[in-house]
Each structure stands twice: as C-alpha cells, then as structure tokens.
Design a protein around this motif. Structure first.
Motif, mmCIF file in Angstrom:
data_model
loop_
_atom_site.group_PDB
_atom_site.id
_atom_site.type_symbol
_atom_site.label_atom_id
_atom_site.label_comp_id
_atom_site.label_asym_id
_atom_site.label_seq_id
_atom_site.Cartn_x
_atom_site.Cartn_y
_atom_site.Cartn_z
ATOM 1 N N GLY A 11 10.415 -2.794 3.783
ATOM 2 C CA GLY A 11 9.224 -1.959 3.926
ATOM 3 C C GLY A 11 9.459 -0.566 3.365
ATOM 4 O O GLY A 11 10.451 -0.319 2.663
ATOM 5 N N LEU A 12 8.562 0.356 3.670
ATOM 6 C CA LEU A 12 8.671 1.722 3.167
ATOM 7 C C LEU A 12 9.991 2.338 3.636
ATOM 8 O O LEU A 12 10.305 2.332 4.834
ATOM 9 C CB LEU A 12 7.499 2.568 3.678
ATOM 10 C CG LEU A 12 7.488 4.045 3.248
ATOM 11 C CD1 LEU A 12 7.345 4.184 1.741
ATOM 12 C CD2 LEU A 12 6.374 4.799 3.971
ATOM 13 N N ALA A 13 10.777 2.865 2.687
ATOM 14 C CA ALA A 13 12.075 3.459 3.008
ATOM 15 C C ALA A 13 11.908 4.565 4.043
ATOM 16 O O ALA A 13 10.981 5.388 3.969
ATOM 17 C CB ALA A 13 12.722 4.010 1.746
ATOM 18 N N LEU A 14 12.814 4.600 5.020
ATOM 19 C CA LEU A 14 12.671 5.524 6.146
ATOM 20 C C LEU A 14 12.761 6.985 5.731
ATOM 21 O O LEU A 14 12.188 7.859 6.398
ATOM 22 C CB LEU A 14 13.728 5.208 7.208
ATOM 23 C CG LEU A 14 13.632 3.813 7.843
ATOM 24 C CD1 LEU A 14 14.660 3.653 8.940
ATOM 25 C CD2 LEU A 14 12.222 3.558 8.392
ATOM 26 N N PRO A 23 17.626 -9.235 1.303
ATOM 27 C CA PRO A 23 17.919 -9.358 -0.129
ATOM 28 C C PRO A 23 18.718 -8.170 -0.636
ATOM 29 O O PRO A 23 18.408 -7.019 -0.327
ATOM 30 C CB PRO A 23 16.520 -9.382 -0.773
ATOM 31 C CG PRO A 23 15.579 -9.707 0.319
ATOM 32 C CD PRO A 23 16.184 -9.213 1.588
ATOM 33 N N GLY A 24 19.783 -8.449 -1.370
ATOM 34 C CA GLY A 24 20.572 -7.388 -1.989
ATOM 35 C C GLY A 24 21.650 -6.799 -1.122
ATOM 36 O O GLY A 24 22.593 -6.199 -1.630
ATOM 37 N N PHE A 47 0.836 -1.197 0.000
ATOM 38 C CA PHE A 47 0.000 0.000 0.000
ATOM 39 C C PHE A 47 0.873 1.250 0.000
ATOM 40 O O PHE A 47 0.579 2.230 -0.689
ATOM 41 C CB PHE A 47 -0.904 -0.028 1.227
ATOM 42 C CG PHE A 47 -1.932 1.066 1.265
ATOM 43 C CD1 PHE A 47 -3.074 0.977 0.489
ATOM 44 C CD2 PHE A 47 -1.769 2.172 2.083
ATOM 45 C CE1 PHE A 47 -4.031 1.989 0.528
ATOM 46 C CE2 PHE A 47 -2.714 3.176 2.132
ATOM 47 C CZ PHE A 47 -3.846 3.079 1.351
ATOM 48 N N ALA A 48 1.976 1.216 0.763
ATOM 49 C CA ALA A 48 2.917 2.346 0.767
ATOM 50 C C ALA A 48 3.489 2.550 -0.630
ATOM 51 O O ALA A 48 3.667 3.678 -1.082
ATOM 52 C CB ALA A 48 4.038 2.089 1.769
ATOM 53 N N GLY A 49 3.756 1.452 -1.327
ATOM 54 C CA GLY A 49 4.233 1.550 -2.701
ATOM 55 C C GLY A 49 3.172 2.132 -3.629
ATOM 56 O O GLY A 49 3.478 2.941 -4.510
ATOM 57 N N GLN A 50 1.917 1.747 -3.410
ATOM 58 C CA GLN A 50 0.827 2.293 -4.211
ATOM 59 C C GLN A 50 0.690 3.803 -3.990
ATOM 60 O O GLN A 50 0.269 4.538 -4.888
ATOM 61 C CB GLN A 50 -0.494 1.606 -3.839
ATOM 62 C CG GLN A 50 -0.590 0.145 -4.246
ATOM 63 C CD GLN A 50 -1.862 -0.506 -3.715
ATOM 64 O OE1 GLN A 50 -2.767 0.162 -3.239
ATOM 65 N NE2 GLN A 50 -1.900 -1.830 -3.782
ATOM 66 N N CYS A 51 1.070 4.248 -2.806
ATOM 67 C CA CYS A 51 1.002 5.687 -2.495
ATOM 68 C C CYS A 51 2.198 6.449 -3.040
ATOM 69 O O CYS A 51 2.314 7.664 -2.815
ATOM 70 C CB CYS A 51 0.903 5.881 -0.980
ATOM 71 S SG CYS A 51 -0.672 5.340 -0.282
ATOM 72 N N GLY A 52 3.085 5.766 -3.738
ATOM 73 C CA GLY A 52 4.213 6.430 -4.368
ATOM 74 C C GLY A 52 5.513 6.331 -3.611
ATOM 75 O O GLY A 52 6.510 6.938 -4.013
ATOM 76 N N GLY A 53 5.537 5.595 -2.512
ATOM 77 C CA GLY A 53 6.758 5.480 -1.717
ATOM 78 C C GLY A 53 7.717 4.432 -2.252
ATOM 79 O O GLY A 53 7.309 3.461 -2.886
ATOM 80 N N ARG A 54 8.991 4.638 -1.965
ATOM 81 C CA ARG A 54 10.006 3.641 -2.327
ATOM 82 C C ARG A 54 10.028 2.573 -1.236
ATOM 83 O O ARG A 54 10.150 2.874 -0.056
ATOM 84 C CB ARG A 54 11.383 4.287 -2.458
ATOM 85 C CG ARG A 54 12.503 3.306 -2.815
ATOM 86 C CD ARG A 54 13.768 4.054 -3.180
ATOM 87 N NE ARG A 54 14.257 4.881 -2.077
ATOM 88 C CZ ARG A 54 15.057 4.417 -1.111
ATOM 89 N NH1 ARG A 54 15.439 3.153 -1.103
ATOM 90 N NH2 ARG A 54 15.479 5.228 -0.153
ATOM 91 N N VAL A 55 9.907 1.333 -1.645
ATOM 92 C CA VAL A 55 9.808 0.222 -0.702
ATOM 93 C C VAL A 55 11.025 -0.685 -0.824
ATOM 94 O O VAL A 55 11.351 -1.143 -1.930
ATOM 95 C CB VAL A 55 8.508 -0.589 -0.940
ATOM 96 C CG1 VAL A 55 8.445 -1.798 -0.012
ATOM 97 C CG2 VAL A 55 7.283 0.302 -0.744
ATOM 98 N N GLU A 56 11.691 -0.923 0.299
ATOM 99 C CA GLU A 56 12.788 -1.880 0.333
ATOM 100 C C GLU A 56 12.219 -3.293 0.258
ATOM 101 O O GLU A 56 11.158 -3.567 0.814
ATOM 102 C CB GLU A 56 13.606 -1.723 1.616
ATOM 103 C CG GLU A 56 14.299 -0.370 1.760
ATOM 104 C CD GLU A 56 15.425 -0.176 0.757
ATOM 105 O OE1 GLU A 56 15.921 -1.185 0.210
ATOM 106 O OE2 GLU A 56 15.802 0.991 0.512
ATOM 107 N N PRO A 57 12.906 -4.222 -0.454
ATOM 108 C CA PRO A 57 12.384 -5.594 -0.596
ATOM 109 C C PRO A 57 12.074 -6.233 0.759
ATOM 110 O O PRO A 57 12.832 -6.091 1.716
ATOM 111 C CB PRO A 57 13.532 -6.330 -1.300
ATOM 112 C CG PRO A 57 14.289 -5.263 -2.018
ATOM 113 C CD PRO A 57 14.195 -4.041 -1.150
ATOM 114 N N THR A 104 5.036 -1.366 8.658
ATOM 115 C CA THR A 104 5.011 -0.968 7.250
ATOM 116 C C THR A 104 6.347 -0.350 6.833
ATOM 117 O O THR A 104 6.663 -0.296 5.649
ATOM 118 C CB THR A 104 3.899 0.066 6.967
ATOM 119 O OG1 THR A 104 4.130 1.229 7.764
ATOM 120 C CG2 THR A 104 2.538 -0.509 7.285
ATOM 121 N N LEU A 105 7.131 0.110 7.822
ATOM 122 C CA LEU A 105 8.383 0.808 7.548
ATOM 123 C C LEU A 105 9.570 -0.151 7.530
ATOM 124 O O LEU A 105 9.527 -1.227 8.136
ATOM 125 C CB LEU A 105 8.615 1.894 8.599
ATOM 126 C CG LEU A 105 7.601 3.035 8.587
ATOM 127 C CD1 LEU A 105 7.652 3.793 9.902
ATOM 128 C CD2 LEU A 105 7.864 3.971 7.420
#
Length: 428
Positions: free
Chosen positions: A355-358, A255-256, A182-192, A379-380
C-alpha cells in the motif's frame, strides 16, 4: 461552511467521519461509499463477532516494508485510543484470555449500528453507490470526481479529504485495490500489494487430508533458514494449508522482500523433543492394537493424518519398526515439510499487504506536501496480525485523521493553492 469529504465507508472511513464531525461541529462531513451499504467488510470481521482490538498492540505485530516509519504512526494510533473512543460512544466490550477484544454482544452489526447512529446525530451525509475516479487541487481545497448512485458524473469540493477506500482483499465486500491505486494517482509511492493473512497453496497437496485439523507449531523457512514460528491449529485443505498460524506466516511473503524459496515445516508434537517423541512412538506401538500403521495411530493422531505422515517418512507397511525407523518417524513428525508455497488469492485474504508507503504521511496521516489530504486504514503499507490488530489500525488512523481534519476545518485553515500537486509523482 467548511466541507470534509471521506472516501470510503468502512471501519476507518466511518470513524474518520465521526471524529471529523465532532472536531468541527459546524462543518459539513460527507462520506462517499461505493457499495450499496457501508461497513460490509466490518460486518464480516471475527466471523461476524468483530474482533475490534487487542491488548498486545506492538510494532512487531504488523507487516510493513518500513518498520522504522511504522513506530511513530502506531504511536499516533495508540494515542487516538480506539477502545476508549468507542467506549465513550457507548460500546461495551469484553476481552478474552488471548487479549482479543470484542463487543460485549459479540455482534459486529452492533458496532456498525452504533457508528451509524452517531453519524446521523452529527448530520454526517452518507452517500452510497458512489464510485470515485479522480482527485485534484482546486482553488478552495480539493475537487473529487465520482459517479453517483444514479450513474451520473458528479464533482464535490472539499477543504479536507480523507481517503479510506481499503485495499484489494475481500472483493466480495466491494474492494478491488482502488485505495492504494488512488494513492499512487495522487503521487504517492506504493509498495506492491499482496494477499495477506490468507491460506497457502502447496505444490503437492494431499487432498485426502482436506478438512483435518491438528495442533502444531508451523515454521516458515527460506530454504533451511527459519524466518518465523507460529503455534496453533493447522487446517489441511485440498489445496494446501490454512488456519490462523498459517495465515500469520503469509504476512511474510511480501513481493521483493519475502523468502525466495519459501517452505513450511509442521511440528505436530511441539511439546516433545525428537528423542522423547521417538521413545513415545516406540512405546505407543506396544500399546496399540495390531501391527498395521492404520492401527498404530489410535489414540495419538487422526488416522488419515498419521498415514500421510508415515508415507512422508517412507516407512514400511508395518508398525514393527527398528529404533532408527522410529527416530525417522519422529523427525518427520517434527519437520513435516511443505514446499512450493503460494498465497491464496484476494477472495480468501483477510487484509491487503503493501500500500501507500508510510513515509508518505505524517503522524496525523496527512499526505506530505498536501495539507488537508489524508490516507488511513488499509490504503497504507501496514497490515496487522490476526486478532484485532487490523481494526485497531483502521479505527485509530481514522480517528487521528478525522480529528486533525476537523481541527483544521474548525480553525478555518485552507490548503495552499500551490502546494504539492497530488496527481504528480515525486522524484525519487
């Protein structure tokens, strides 16, 4: 009347709702929870005892892709004073010798009941069986679309929205990773996302050891380079290794950015160096009854564990060894290597890594560029070690965001109609 909407009825969501209601007494606060009852995962924490905080809170106790961004946010969580806040609402706690904080009753259900009691006093509306689908800006703030408990599509408008929908860990408690998505849908950068604080599967587990526990120092290696060491009780399973010290190491398998060739080495005698252990083993052979390896481990290690260790050292089937062979057994006992590591799945994971990048939120946990929109808790991209660190983050971020949202609502502030569109990705 101002409306504050909380998405998610877990630890972070319930504290956010109560903090918001207290900061804005005239506002309507509504919680939307997908499960039939709120706080299902909270009830399971600490094996039902609710390890809700720790006296050793520090940035080093958390896993994130951005440690620099974590520091000011953790300071904000600490400033929210989760323990003091809970105490002010009537929760009496106790602290054990390791700094872990529990409700005095040792019952997670009491923590949930206390929160629900105060939410009811503040007339917070708690709606269960609600599945959120989308969020968009509206003329008066934000519009959240969801399916209600009756299966009907519904839209609620709010001046502020706090997203506390958790991560992917513990699907048996009603989570599926929707919060970070959902955070990604809101335009946020999400860590895997990755399962965190979980047991590890090994390439060649010894199923005969399943159920055995042993004190050890567990080291996570990338090839030959030691990344971290944790000491505690290791549990051998039919798939690999478990126990708190193993779960702690799993947080480094992101991951990564985790090790490319992860391995765990167990030191079953961390109080002794290799030479001293070799001497102890040779002396024990003279004390033990018989000359078979099966007899050798009496009074020293679990016999099954000892036999597996003997086999790992590739020693002959006799307890009459040469000094060099005792040295080899000591080396194996202090560097027993397990390779081909894979974290167990979401069902066994205590929390979600990633989660959502801090950097996407400010120190009030407000989504940057979207006044009135907040992300908290799991979520973070912040996961704590075992021992109450995750609930400290969940409660503290919920309190901080709830108070900020309540202050804005009480002041009559409204999100700008032409701010950052939460549905659009930012260019990187």
């Amino acid at each position: 009347m101002a409306h504050i909407l909380i998405l998610g009825g877990g630890a972070a969501g319930l504290t956010a709702a109560l903090a918001a209601a207290e900061a804005a007494p005239s506002a309507q606060v509504t919680v939307l929870e997908r499960s039939p009852k709120p706080g299902k995962k909270l009830l399971a924490t600490g094996n039902g005892r609710c390890n809700l905080d720790n006296t050793g809170i520090a940035p080093e106790k958390y896993f994130t892709a951005d440690p620099a961004a974590l520091r000011p946010l953790l300071q904000a969580v600490n400033a929210a004073d989760p323990l003091g806040w809970l105490a002010a609402h009537g929760l009496y706690t106790r602290t054990d010798e390791a700094g872990r904080v529990y409700p005095y009753s040792n019952q997670a259900a009491d923590v949930l009941a206390l929160l629900e009691h105060h939410l009811a006093r503040r007339r917070v509306q708690l709606r269960t069986g609600c599945t959120v689908s989308t969020l968009a800006q509206s003329r008066s703030g934000y519009a959240v679309q969801f399916q209600n408990a009756e299966g009907t599509a519904e839209t609620l408008r709010a001046d502020a929205v706090i997203c506390a929908m958790g991560g992917a860990a513990g699907p048996q408690f009603g989570t599926d990773g929707f919060g970070p998505r959902f955070a990604g849908q809101c335009g946020g950068r999400v860590e895997p996302l990755y399962p965190c604080l979980t047991a590890l599967q090994c390439a060649k587990p010894d199923k005969a050891l399943a159920g055995i526990r042993a004190k050890a120092a567990a080291s996570l290696l990338d090839g030959t380079h030691v990344l971290a060491v944790e000491t505690g009780e290791v549990q051998f399973t039919d798939y690999g290794l478990s126990g708190i010290c193993i779960m702690q190491l799993s947080g480094l398998l992101a991951p990564g950015r985790g090790p490319k060739a992860p391995a765990v080495e167990l030191d079953l005698f961390p109080a002794l160096d290799e030479a001293a252990l070799a001497g102890l083993l040779a002396a024990h052979a003279r004390q033990a009854a018989g000359e078979r390896p099966a007899d050798f481990w009496l009074g020293l290690l679990n016999p099954k564990l000892g036999r597996a260790l003997w086999s790992a050292a590739a020693l002959p089937d006799t307890a009459a060894l040469t000094p060099g062979q005792w040295q080899k057994l000591a080396r194996t006992a202090k560097h027993w290597r397990f390779e081909g590591l894979t974290p167990c799945g979401w069902k066994q994971a205590q929390v979600t890594g990633g989660g959502l990048a801090l950097r996407e939120v400010d120190t009030h946990f407000q989504f940057k560029g979207c006044p009135g929109l907040y992300f908290v808790g799991e979520t973070l991209d912040c996961t704590g070690s075992c021992g109450g660190f995750n609930l400290h983050w969940a409660f503290g971020s919920g309190i901080a965001a709830g108070q900020a949202a309540g202050r804005c609502a009480a002041a009559g502030n409204r999100p700008p109609q032409h701010g950052r569109d939460p549905r659009k990705k930012r260019s990187r």
